[in-house]
Scaffold this motif. Structure first.
Motif, mmCIF file in Angstrom:
data_model
loop_
_atom_site.group_PDB
_atom_site.id
_atom_site.type_symbol
_atom_site.label_atom_id
_atom_site.label_comp_id
_atom_site.label_asym_id
_atom_site.label_seq_id
_atom_site.Cartn_x
_atom_site.Cartn_y
_atom_site.Cartn_z
ATOM 1 N N UNK A 1 16.765 33.225 -7.734
ATOM 2 C CA UNK A 1 15.597 33.985 -8.198
ATOM 3 C C UNK A 1 14.572 33.911 -7.078
ATOM 4 N N UNK A 2 14.014 35.053 -6.691
ATOM 5 C CA UNK A 2 13.038 35.088 -5.599
ATOM 6 C C UNK A 2 11.731 35.713 -6.077
ATOM 7 N N UNK A 3 10.632 35.168 -5.580
ATOM 8 C CA UNK A 3 9.339 35.816 -5.777
ATOM 9 C C UNK A 3 9.052 36.642 -4.530
ATOM 10 N N UNK A 4 7.856 37.191 -4.408
ATOM 11 C CA UNK A 4 7.541 38.076 -3.278
ATOM 12 C C UNK A 4 7.774 37.363 -1.946
ATOM 13 N N UNK A 5 8.542 37.987 -1.065
ATOM 14 C CA UNK A 5 8.843 37.410 0.247
ATOM 15 C C UNK A 5 10.074 36.524 0.243
ATOM 16 N N UNK A 6 10.589 36.183 -0.918
ATOM 17 C CA UNK A 6 11.722 35.270 -0.998
ATOM 18 C C UNK A 6 13.006 35.849 -0.443
ATOM 19 N N UNK B 1 16.406 38.849 -8.830
ATOM 20 C CA UNK B 1 17.625 38.056 -8.742
ATOM 21 C C UNK B 1 18.471 38.630 -7.611
ATOM 22 N N UNK B 2 18.952 37.768 -6.720
ATOM 23 C CA UNK B 2 19.851 38.206 -5.651
ATOM 24 C C UNK B 2 21.044 37.256 -5.579
ATOM 25 N N UNK C 1 15.366 34.160 2.451
ATOM 26 C CA UNK C 1 16.787 33.887 2.226
ATOM 27 C C UNK C 1 17.640 34.475 3.343
ATOM 28 N N UNK C 2 17.329 35.693 3.726
ATOM 29 C CA UNK C 2 18.070 36.340 4.816
ATOM 30 C C UNK C 2 17.973 35.509 6.097
ATOM 31 N N UNK D 1 12.451 22.828 3.334
ATOM 32 C CA UNK D 1 11.775 24.131 3.287
ATOM 33 C C UNK D 1 10.838 24.181 2.080
ATOM 34 N N UNK D 2 9.738 23.423 2.105
ATOM 35 C CA UNK D 2 8.894 23.279 0.905
ATOM 36 C C UNK D 2 8.143 24.543 0.494
ATOM 37 N N UNK D 3 7.940 25.484 1.411
ATOM 38 C CA UNK D 3 7.128 26.661 1.084
ATOM 39 C C UNK D 3 7.972 27.868 0.673
ATOM 40 N N UNK D 4 9.234 27.632 0.361
ATOM 41 C CA UNK D 4 10.116 28.751 0.062
ATOM 42 C C UNK D 4 9.789 29.413 -1.282
ATOM 43 N N UNK D 5 10.098 30.701 -1.343
ATOM 44 C CA UNK D 5 9.814 31.481 -2.546
ATOM 45 C C UNK D 5 11.105 31.874 -3.253
#
Length: 449
Positions: A212-217, A153-154, A221-222, A176-180
């Protein structure tokens, strides 16, 4: 639920206050006349004045029919003793506050549960861990990891440069369909209202958004919000308190370059002996000349963890004015949260809130693995383990009768975090992360029973 809290200090009182809002049956024990009188006058709870190590006092508090016994006095010896006594007298579950984190690391080996202590918590260790995570995710103002980072969570504030400002959640997802990552809570600039975002919710400049982010998310976001997740190596810590010491010790193991400023000369020498790889400076951290002499402007992060909230806030503002990119302040007064963020401090740490989050999962129904209250937002983030009997088991998310004021942020399956959208099917053994406003918690809990 019948809950007894031993210790009406800052952690105990705050816990009693939060739990009383939940309509739990709370009894607070403390020998201090003024503390007990204050709690009795300000909270809708039962109070018992006396020493919690007394069998008579425990029986007066009705420990025999207690569902949860929480010992949070200032003495870890008392807490362990009282928890063991409470268990023997009939308490179903016990939690003891400790300061020696070795007990937690060797919990299974020492077998605390065999003599009646079911769970150990250390607010100071939780705060040190929070500091380390905040440095790891330096561009965000709020962070929390599930299952060692399978999902994270960020929280951040959207600036004008964020790519999806002015777009709805659905429009952003199509671009941005491939976002994590997925947004789970929004607080509009200048308001106290928390929104659980839906497809037609529009992102606005100044929004405080929790994702909520998964790996690489986090990296994505940054990139999309124009923030830079800077690598932090040089860190200055103000205050050699238990939190300051634990944070310095843990960060040292991760190869950070550390300076610690401590006002008490004897304590400064003591820490220097314990932490030979940390440069310990004896002096008053409120002295701007001292901070300049110690090259504060060259620091990547500044962490203020003295026992005085005002000192921590002001010294962080000084650090900001000297060009330090990441500032973290320990605050004891919950009312300071909103004020401090509005004047530019990146991350705020509160021991009482961290301890409460850790304990709250024991009063939630369903298989709650972890939980956290979102800073400044009227919402909770809960991680449930799905059982075969759960109403959500083997259901596609869009077919679940989920309240509008709650949202599934992600699912952890076999240790892998995934962003779960409407067509995702939940299975037994999955760990589901849910964000919900307080009024929808009971409905959400029922889905995971």
């Amino acid at each position: 639920m019948k809950i007894i809290i031993a210790g009406a200090g800052e952690v105990g009182f705050h816990l009693a206050k939060l739990l009383s809002y939940e309509s739990q049956e709370i009894t607070l024990i403390d020998p201090d006349k003024e503390r007990i009188a204050y709690a009795d006058a300000h909270l809708d709870i039962r109070v018992v004045r006396g020493d919690a190590t007394s069998i008579t006092i425990l029986k007066e508090a009705r420990v025999a029919i207690c569902d949860l016994f929480i010992a949070v006095t200032s003495s870890e010896t008392t807490n362990i003793t009282v928890s063991a006594l409470a268990k023997q007298l009939g308490a179903k579950q016990t939690i003891a506050r400790i300061s020696n984190t070795e007990f937690i690391h060797h919990k299974e080996e020492l077998g605390f549960d065999r003599f009646g202590v079911d769970e150990l918590i250390s607010p100071e260790a939780l705060a040190a861990a929070e500091i380390e995570l905040s440095l790891k995710q330096s561009s965000f103002n709020d962070t929390y990891e599930f299952e060692g980072g399978a999902l994270t969570m960020v929280g951040l504030t959207l600036s004008r440069s964020a790519s999806f400002v002015g777009k709805t959640v659905k429009e952003a997802a199509e671009i941005f369909p491939e976002l994590h990552f997925v947004p789970i809570a929004i607080q509009r600039f200048g308001t106290q209202f928390t929104i659980i975002p839906r497809g037609d919710t529009k992102f606005e400049r100044g929004d405080n958004v929790v994702f909520i982010t998964s790996e690489g998310g986090a990296e994505e976001l940054c990139r999309l919000t124009g923030k830079v997740n800077r690598e932090i190596k040089d860190v200055m810590i103000l205050g050699g308190s238990q939190i300051g010491y634990k944070a310095a010790r843990d960060l040292c193991k991760k190869k950070f370059n550390l300076k610690l400023v401590e006002q008490n000369k004897e304590h400064a020498f003591y820490i220097a002996d314990l932490l030979p790889d940390v440069l310990v400076v004896h002096g008053d951290g409120r002295n701007v000349d001292l901070l300049d002499e110690e090259n504060i402007s060259d620091m990547d992060a500044y962490i203020a963890v003295t026992e005085n909230s005002e000192t921590n806030i002001m010294s962080c503002l000084v650090a900001k004015s000297k060009g330090v990119k990441k500032t973290i302040a320990l605050v004891e007064n919950m009312d300071y949260f909103e004020l401090s963020q509005s004047v530019g401090i990146d991350t705020l740490i509160n021991k009482k809130l961290l301890a409460a989050n850790n304990i709250f999962r024991y009063i939630r129904k369903g298989e709650v693995v972890a939980m956290t209250k979102l800073s400044n937002l009227n919402a909770e983030l809960l991680e449930f383990e799905v059982k075969a009997t759960s109403a959500v088991c083997n259901k596609v998310i869009r077919s679940i009768d989920f309240p509008r004021s709650a949202i599934i942020g992600g699912v952890i399956r076999d240790g892998v975090g995934m962003i779960a959208l409407g067509n995702f099917k939940i299975q037994e053994g999955d760990r589901v992360v849910v964000c919900c406003l307080l009024q929808s918690i009971k409905r959400v809990e029922k889905l995971f029973l």
